[in-house]
Design an enzyme around this catalytic site. Structure first.
Site, PDB file in Angstrom:
ATOM      1  CE  LYS A  77      33.107   3.987  73.538  1.00 12.14           C
ATOM      2  NZ  LYS A  77      34.439   3.770  74.089  1.00 12.14           N
ATOM      3  CG  ASN A 104      22.426   8.365  75.599  1.00 11.39           C
ATOM      4  OD1 ASN A 104      21.450   8.584  76.310  1.00 11.39           O
ATOM      5  ND2 ASN A 104      23.155   9.334  75.075  1.00 11.39           N
ATOM      6  CB  SER A 130      19.381  14.619  79.393  1.00  9.68           C
ATOM      7  OG  SER A 130      19.739  15.681  78.524  1.00  9.68           O
ATOM      8  CE  LYS A 184      19.605  11.598  77.481  1.00  7.73           C
ATOM      9  NZ  LYS A 184      20.482  11.401  76.395  1.00  7.73           N
ATOM     10  CG  HIS A 187      16.090  14.462  75.917  1.00  9.82           C
ATOM     11  ND1 HIS A 187      17.394  14.489  75.444  1.00  9.82           N
ATOM     12  CD2 HIS A 187      15.954  15.555  76.687  1.00  9.82           C
ATOM     13  CE1 HIS A 187      18.015  15.550  75.907  1.00  9.82           C
ATOM     14  NE2 HIS A 187      17.165  16.223  76.675  1.00  9.82           N
ATOM     15  CG  ASN A 188      19.465  11.986  73.108  1.00 10.76           C
ATOM     16  OD1 ASN A 188      19.091  12.518  74.142  1.00 10.76           O
ATOM     17  ND2 ASN A 188      20.643  11.414  72.996  1.00 10.76           N
ATOM     18  CD  GLU A 191      20.691  16.406  72.354  1.00  3.37           C
ATOM     19  OE1 GLU A 191      20.372  16.145  73.526  1.00  3.37           O
ATOM     20  OE2 GLU A 191      21.712  15.926  71.816  1.00  3.37           O
ATOM     21  CE1 TYR A 192      20.979  13.274  67.926  1.00  2.95           C
ATOM     22  CE2 TYR A 192      21.047  12.910  65.566  1.00  2.95           C
ATOM     23  CZ  TYR A 192      21.518  12.623  66.828  1.00  2.95           C
ATOM     24  OH  TYR A 192      22.521  11.702  66.990  1.00  2.95           O
ATOM     25  NE  ARG A 289      22.789  16.042  64.394  1.00  2.00           N
ATOM     26  CZ  ARG A 289      23.078  15.850  65.677  1.00  2.00           C
ATOM     27  NH1 ARG A 289      23.913  14.890  66.031  1.00  2.00           N
ATOM     28  NH2 ARG A 289      22.552  16.593  66.608  1.00  2.00           N
ATOM     29  NE  ARG A 448      -1.014   0.707  49.249  1.00  2.00           N
ATOM     30  CZ  ARG A 448      -1.893  -0.028  49.907  1.00  2.00           C
ATOM     31  NH1 ARG A 448      -3.129   0.396  50.067  1.00  2.00           N
ATOM     32  NH2 ARG A 448      -1.530  -1.178  50.439  1.00  2.00           N
TER      33      ARG A 448
HETATM   34  C1  6PG Z   1      22.193  14.597  76.651  1.00  2.00           C
HETATM   35  C2  6PG Z   1      22.687  14.348  75.240  1.00  2.00           C
HETATM   36  C3  6PG Z   1      23.691  13.262  75.139  1.00  2.00           C
HETATM   37  C4  6PG Z   1      24.133  12.943  73.723  1.00  2.00           C
HETATM   38  C5  6PG Z   1      24.850  14.038  73.045  1.00  2.00           C
HETATM   39  C6  6PG Z   1      25.518  13.660  71.733  1.00  2.00           C
HETATM   40  O1  6PG Z   1      20.982  14.509  76.791  1.00  2.00           O
HETATM   41  O2  6PG Z   1      22.983  14.862  77.554  1.00  2.00           O
HETATM   42  O3  6PG Z   1      21.586  13.977  74.448  1.00  2.00           O
HETATM   43  O4  6PG Z   1      23.104  12.124  75.695  1.00  2.00           O
HETATM   44  O5  6PG Z   1      24.982  11.875  73.793  1.00  2.00           O
HETATM   45  O6  6PG Z   1      23.996  15.088  72.826  1.00  2.00           O
HETATM   46  O7  6PG Z   1      24.645  13.147  70.796  1.00  2.00           O
HETATM   47  P1  6PG Z   1      25.081  12.980  69.278  1.00  2.00           P
HETATM   48  O8  6PG Z   1      26.527  12.640  69.248  1.00  2.00           O
HETATM   49  O9  6PG Z   1      24.246  11.878  68.726  1.00  2.00           O
HETATM   50  O10 6PG Z   1      24.821  14.307  68.642  1.00  2.00           O
END
Ligand code: 6PG
Length: 478
Positions: A77, A104, A130, A184, A187-188, A191-192, A289, A448
């Site tokens: 973790k 991560n 990932s 990374k 990347h996330n 992803e979001y 979210r 300003r």
């Molecule tokens: C990956 C993902 C991974 C991530 C999950 C959950 O690249 O394999 O990004 O690393 O932990 O997607 O992310 P959340 O819980 O923040 O949605």
């Protein structure tokens, strides 16, 4: 002399276990260790036939099993547990050995750890991985940071186990110290954003056209045959087509609508704020979210008035699904443009020399955001003339030129129907903001200066100015 392992994995939860199996399946003898030995034994018992695993019960045994220079992958973790494991193992290692953090981790932690271990002659390699559980086993996308020397010793093994696209491994050295974890993290963030955009597309088809999840699944399947082809679109179709075994309803209709997060998207936005990079699409995805999780506030807001128009009909309805496809594609381009901007800004800030073309190349396979159009992104950054933004690269400029009318219609329709589309709308505003020759930022500068004498710059003269707003309104060079 007893057999020694080329690489070792400690932390055998599902990601660590699958990574260890992947090494073994590629012919690398792998030492395996876990805080509790039961997991180590279970791995060897269940999957021992896949390759050569050397189990260790203690940290000392584990380190002794590794051939020098030792390559030790920790899959624990993020945060304090990672620090604890690093401390435990660093004490047993020798100069030249490598600790690879495949979790991560926040890139700032990685930078701190890298400096601390470098002082002891140990390479610390923060590595983005990932692809989830399946990726770890069958071929993830791997984003290692750390020193070039460590990559020379480690890279070939990581490239072996990474996903391949057209024979090219989805693994490359991103840059020194925290570069891998930074990439990374972004990347996330993308992803979001991508997930949020897809969710908005689904919501629009559902609420504006009254389509059911199983019908929307078919739309996504069709989209996945075209330019939107990607892992996330593919799994969206699967999720939407799934029926709940208990009640026979669409699965998506029986899941609570509160999106959770472990925090990497939030880190992306926090870091972008510090770097001054407008990742508005990623930020909206994180906030969406967060909004979804405020159950009490949402319950209290249920009576708030909305628009009278409920669904689309006629021609508006006929072209809507196609419009949404175009809006999704254009917004997705913006999400990547923002993410790449952040990578470039981070790279400049920390002196990493990250190449966006290489990043796009190793995201083509294995990772969660893998998508057909990453090839186009790679091409854009491999061209002799590097684009200032992904949006100004010829291919993407033309793609948005073709999609923008539909994109605008979708955002307008969503506003008219009262369907929230923070992702689509933020992406469009970003696009229009960038291409506007003049922005109302000029007025903000005036405000300003009015209340705080913060000064402004003129379009026609050098240097800062202040207007005497409370007096005779004369202007002074400051
Ligand atoms: C990956 C993902 C991974 C991530 C999950 C959950 O690249 O394999 O990004 O690393 O932990 O997607 O992310 P959340 O819980 O923040 O949605």
């Amino acid at each position: 002399m007893a057999e020694r392992a080329r690489i070792g994995v400690t932390g055998l939860a599902v990601m660590g276990r699958n990574l260890a199996r992947n090494f073994a399946r590629h012919g690398h003898t792998v030492a395996v260790h876990n805080r509790t030995s039961a997991k180590t034994r279970a791995l060897v018992e269940e999957f021992g036939g896949e390759g050569t695993f050397l189990p260790a019960d203690t940290a000392e045994e584990f380190v002794a099993l590794l051939e020098p220079p030792r390559r030790l992958v920790i899959m624990v973790k993020a945060g304090a547990p990672t620090d604890a494991v690093i401390d435990e193992f660093a004490a047993l290692l020798e100069p030249g050995d490598m600790i690879v953090d495949g979790g991560n981790a926040h890139f700032a932690d990685t930078r701190r750890r890298e400096v601390a271990l470098r002082e002891r002659g140990i390479h610390f390699v923060g590595t983005g991985i990932s692809g989830g559980e399946e990726g770890a086993l069958l071929g993830p996308s791997i984003m290692p940071g750390g020193s070039p020397e460590s990559y020379a010793a480690l890279g070939p093994i990581l490239e072996d186990i990474a996903a391949k696209v057209d024979g090219v491994p989805c693994c490359a050295h991103m840059g020194p110290d925290g570069a891998g974890h930074f990439v990374k993290m972004v990347h996330n963030g993308i992803e979001y954003a991508d997930m949020q955009l897809i969710a908005e597309a689904y919501d629009l088809l559902n609420r504006a056209l009254g389509m059911q999840p199983v019908q929307i699944a078919e739309v996504f399947k069709t989209w996945n045959l075209g330019r939107l082809e990607s892992y996330l679109i593919e799994i969206t179709a699967e999720v939407l087509a799934h029926t709940d075994a208990a009640g026979g309803k669409a699965f998506v209709d029986v899941v609570q609508d509160r999106a959770e997060q472990k925090g990497t998207g939030r880190w992306t936005v926090q870091t972008a704020l510090d770097l001054g990079v407008p990742v508005s699409g990623i930020a909206e995805a994180v906030f969406a979210r967060s909004l979804s999780g405020h159950a009490e506030l949402r319950a209290a807001a249920q009576g708030l008035p909305g628009p009278t128009r409920g669904t689309l009909d006629g021609d508006d309805a006929d072209r809507f699904a196609d419009d949404v496809e175009q809006a999704l594609y254009a917004s997705k381009i913006v999400a990547y443009a923002q993410g790449i901007h952040q990578i470039q800004a981070g790279s400049a800030e920390y002196d990493w020399s990250i190449d966006p073309g290489t990043v796009a190349e190793i995201w083509r396979g294995g990772c969660i955001i893998r998508a057909r159009f990453l090839d186009r992104i790679r091409e854009a950054y491999e061209a002799e003339q590097k684009p200032d933004s992904l949006l100004t690269a010829d291919y993407f400029r033309n793609a948005i030129a073709g999609a923008q009318d539909a994109w605008r219609r979708v955002v307008a329709t969503a506003a008219e129907l009262g369907v929230p589309t923070p992702g689509f709308a933020a992406a469009l505003s970003y696009y229009d903001g960038l291409r506007s020759p003049r922005l109302p930022a000029a007025l903000i500068q005036g405000q300003r200066d009015f209340f705080g004498a913060h000064t402004y710059r003129r379009v026609d003269r050098e240097g800062p100015f202040h207007t005497d707003w409370s007096g005779d309104r004369t202007e002074h060079a400051v």
